[in-house]
Scaffold this motif. Structure first.
Motif, PDB file in Angstrom:
ATOM      1  N   TYR A   1       8.164 -12.465   3.388  1.00 48.47           N
ATOM      2  CA  TYR A   1       9.167 -11.427   3.340  1.00 48.47           C
ATOM      3  C   TYR A   1      10.338 -12.060   4.341  1.00 48.47           C
ATOM      4  CZ  TYR A   1       6.446  -7.985   0.952  1.00 48.47           C
ATOM      5  OH  TYR A   1       5.373  -7.352   0.289  1.00 48.47           O
TER       6      TYR A   1
ATOM      7  N   ASP B   1      -3.174 -11.273   3.779  1.00 46.78           N
ATOM      8  CA  ASP B   1      -4.140 -10.083   3.568  1.00 46.78           C
ATOM      9  C   ASP B   1      -5.416 -10.554   3.284  1.00 46.78           C
ATOM     10  OD1 ASP B   1      -1.855  -8.937   3.790  1.00 46.78           O
ATOM     11  OD2 ASP B   1      -2.279  -7.312   1.966  1.00 46.78           O
TER      12      ASP B   1
ATOM     13  N   ASP C   1       3.087 -13.134   5.882  1.00 45.03           N
ATOM     14  CA  ASP C   1       2.073 -11.996   5.853  1.00 45.03           C
ATOM     15  C   ASP C   1       0.779 -12.443   4.883  1.00 45.03           C
ATOM     16  OD1 ASP C   1       0.827  -9.533   5.550  1.00 45.03           O
ATOM     17  OD2 ASP C   1       2.136  -8.763   3.960  1.00 45.03           O
TER      18      ASP C   1
ATOM     19  N   TRP D   1      -3.929 -12.357  -0.499  1.00 41.24           N
ATOM     20  CA  TRP D   1      -2.747 -12.496  -0.523  1.00 41.24           C
ATOM     21  C   TRP D   1      -1.886 -13.267   0.643  1.00 41.24           C
ATOM     22  CZ3 TRP D   1       2.310 -11.348   1.159  1.00 41.24           C
ATOM     23  CH2 TRP D   1       3.175 -10.911   0.280  1.00 41.24           C
TER      24      TRP D   1
ATOM     25  N   ILE E   1      10.656  -3.769   2.666  1.00 32.92           N
ATOM     26  CA  ILE E   1       9.943  -2.871   3.647  1.00 32.92           C
ATOM     27  C   ILE E   1      11.268  -2.786   4.795  1.00 32.92           C
ATOM     28  CG2 ILE E   1       8.176  -3.252   5.431  1.00 32.92           C
ATOM     29  CD1 ILE E   1       6.645  -4.925   3.572  1.00 32.92           C
TER      30      ILE E   1
ATOM     31  N   GLU F   1      -5.411  -7.791   7.965  1.00 29.78           N
ATOM     32  CA  GLU F   1      -4.143  -8.426   7.707  1.00 29.78           C
ATOM     33  C   GLU F   1      -3.649  -8.876   8.822  1.00 29.78           C
ATOM     34  OE1 GLU F   1      -1.545  -5.421   6.065  1.00 29.78           O
ATOM     35  OE2 GLU F   1       0.116  -6.788   6.050  1.00 29.78           O
TER      36      GLU F   1
ATOM     37  N   ALA G   1       3.377  -7.414  -5.323  1.00 30.56           N
ATOM     38  CA  ALA G   1       3.557  -7.040  -3.991  1.00 30.56           C
ATOM     39  C   ALA G   1       4.783  -6.212  -3.886  1.00 30.56           C
ATOM     40  CB  ALA G   1       3.634  -7.982  -2.894  1.00 30.56           C
ATOM     41  N   CYS G   2       4.912  -5.121  -2.959  1.00 30.30           N
ATOM     42  CA  CYS G   2       6.072  -4.441  -2.733  1.00 30.30           C
ATOM     43  C   CYS G   2       7.297  -5.145  -2.278  1.00 30.30           C
ATOM     44  CB  CYS G   2       6.008  -3.031  -1.858  1.00 30.30           C
ATOM     45  SG  CYS G   2       5.374  -3.788  -0.343  1.00 30.30           S
TER      46      CYS G   2
ATOM     47  N   GLY H   1       5.326  -0.211   8.196  1.00 31.34           N
ATOM     48  CA  GLY H   1       4.129  -1.088   7.770  1.00 31.34           C
ATOM     49  C   GLY H   1       3.882  -1.976   8.893  1.00 31.34           C
ATOM     50  N   VAL H   2       2.711  -2.854   8.530  1.00 32.63           N
ATOM     51  CA  VAL H   2       2.359  -3.806   9.637  1.00 32.63           C
ATOM     52  C   VAL H   2       3.577  -4.902   9.658  1.00 32.63           C
ATOM     53  CG1 VAL H   2       0.757  -5.524  10.202  1.00 32.63           C
ATOM     54  CG2 VAL H   2      -0.055  -3.494   8.634  1.00 32.63           C
ATOM     55  N   CYS H   3       4.112  -5.259   8.532  1.00 28.20           N
ATOM     56  CA  CYS H   3       5.241  -5.948   8.283  1.00 28.20           C
ATOM     57  C   CYS H   3       6.412  -5.591   9.378  1.00 28.20           C
ATOM     58  CB  CYS H   3       5.706  -6.482   7.135  1.00 28.20           C
ATOM     59  SG  CYS H   3       4.393  -7.175   6.237  1.00 28.20           S
TER      60      CYS H   3
ATOM     61  N   HIS I   1       0.449   1.801   7.505  1.00 23.69           N
ATOM     62  CA  HIS I   1       0.192   0.676   6.739  1.00 23.69           C
ATOM     63  C   HIS I   1       0.827   0.899   5.344  1.00 23.69           C
ATOM     64  CE1 HIS I   1      -2.599  -1.369   3.812  1.00 23.69           C
ATOM     65  NE2 HIS I   1      -2.084  -2.382   4.505  1.00 23.69           N
ATOM     66  N   ILE I   2       1.467  -0.202   4.633  1.00 26.36           N
ATOM     67  CA  ILE I   2       1.836   0.088   3.315  1.00 26.36           C
ATOM     68  C   ILE I   2       0.951  -0.935   2.456  1.00 26.36           C
ATOM     69  CG2 ILE I   2       3.533  -0.823   1.897  1.00 26.36           C
ATOM     70  CD1 ILE I   2       5.522  -0.862   4.364  1.00 26.36           C
TER      71      ILE I   2
ATOM     72  N   CYS J   1      -0.084  -2.408  -0.425  1.00 27.01           N
ATOM     73  CA  CYS J   1       0.418  -3.081  -1.723  1.00 27.01           C
ATOM     74  C   CYS J   1      -0.695  -3.379  -2.796  1.00 27.01           C
ATOM     75  CB  CYS J   1       0.990  -4.275  -1.665  1.00 27.01           C
ATOM     76  SG  CYS J   1       2.686  -4.357  -0.620  1.00 27.01           S
TER      77      CYS J   1
HETATM   78  N1  SME Z   1       0.657  -4.164   4.168  1.00 28.70           N
HETATM   79  C1  SME Z   1       1.897  -4.498   4.232  1.00 28.70           C
HETATM   80  C2  SME Z   1       2.770  -4.648   3.078  1.00 28.70           C
HETATM   81  C3  SME Z   1       2.850  -5.908   2.413  1.00 28.70           C
HETATM   82  S1  SME Z   1       1.709  -6.233   1.576  1.00 28.70           S
HETATM   83  O1  SME Z   1       0.549  -6.397   2.310  1.00 28.70           O
HETATM   84  C4  SME Z   1       1.849  -7.575   0.518  1.00 28.70           C
HETATM   85  C5  SME Z   1       2.570  -3.838   5.420  1.00 28.70           C
HETATM   86  O2  SME Z   1       1.875  -2.711   5.758  1.00 28.70           O
HETATM   87  O3  SME Z   1       3.617  -3.967   6.006  1.00 28.70           O
END
Ligand code: SME
Length: 160
Positions: free
Chosen positions: A57, A134, A132, A53, A78, A116, A74-75, A83-85, A106-107, A109
């Motif tokens: 964002y 992945d 971002d 991916w 955020i 990541e 994807a979500c 999350g990581v972002c 971690h989110i 998706c």
């Molecule tokens: N994993 C990300 C969210 C976005 S998706 O990976 C596309 C996070 O933890 O912020």
């Protein structure tokens, strides 16, 4: 204007970045629309590196909102520090996560994502968007990715 991006599939990762980044710079110099350019950049990165991916964002009203991307659904939003972002946004620094399952908050998706890298896109010392990426493989990103993607992020920042 249409462009063809030339990459050598047999080249190593660093050689691919070295070949690709000037071509991306040239590609976006011909188009002024932000969304069109981010869409093409995500496509070119996905095609070149076959990541799971790749996308953007964009900071809108104190949230990261999904922008152009390539890959599975994807979500869409955020929060700051989430999350990581959201953490990359909060810390204003690149996050390299070798195993997303060990990153607190971690989110996910996609359950296939295993590692990541998130690179902030900065203007006037503020994060305006994030890139971002992945991978479905553990430990997929390293300092080479970080250095070249941070270079790319500086080029992308000029689009905003
Ligand atoms: N994993 C990300 C969210 C976005 S998706 O990976 C596309 C996070 O933890 O912020």
């Amino acid at each position: 204007m249409s462009h063809e991006i030339i990459t050598n599939p047999d080249a190593n990762k660093e050689q691919k970045y070295i070949t690709l980044i000037p071509q991306v710079d040239s590609l976006i110099s011909d188009e002024t629309d932000l969304i069109a350019n981010l869409a093409n950049i995500s496509a070119v990165l996905k095609e070149t590196f076959s990541w799971w991916w790749v996308g953007f964002y964009i900071v809108r009203n104190r949230e990261l909102v999904l922008g152009p991307f390539q890959g599975p659904l994807a979500c869409t939003r955020i929060g700051f520090g989430k999350g990581v972002c959201g953490t990359a946004w909060q810390l204003k620094q690149t996050m390299v996560v070798d195993d997303v399952n060990t990153f607190d908050g971690h989110i996910a998706c996609s359950s296939a994502s295993q590692s990541e890298i998130v690179v902030p896109i900065m203007k006037n010392n503020e994060v305006i968007a994030i890139l971002d990426i992945d991978s479905e493989h553990l430990n997929h990103f390293d300092k080479i990715d970080q250095d070249y993607l941070e270079n790319l992020a500086q080029i992308i920042a000029e689009l905003f």
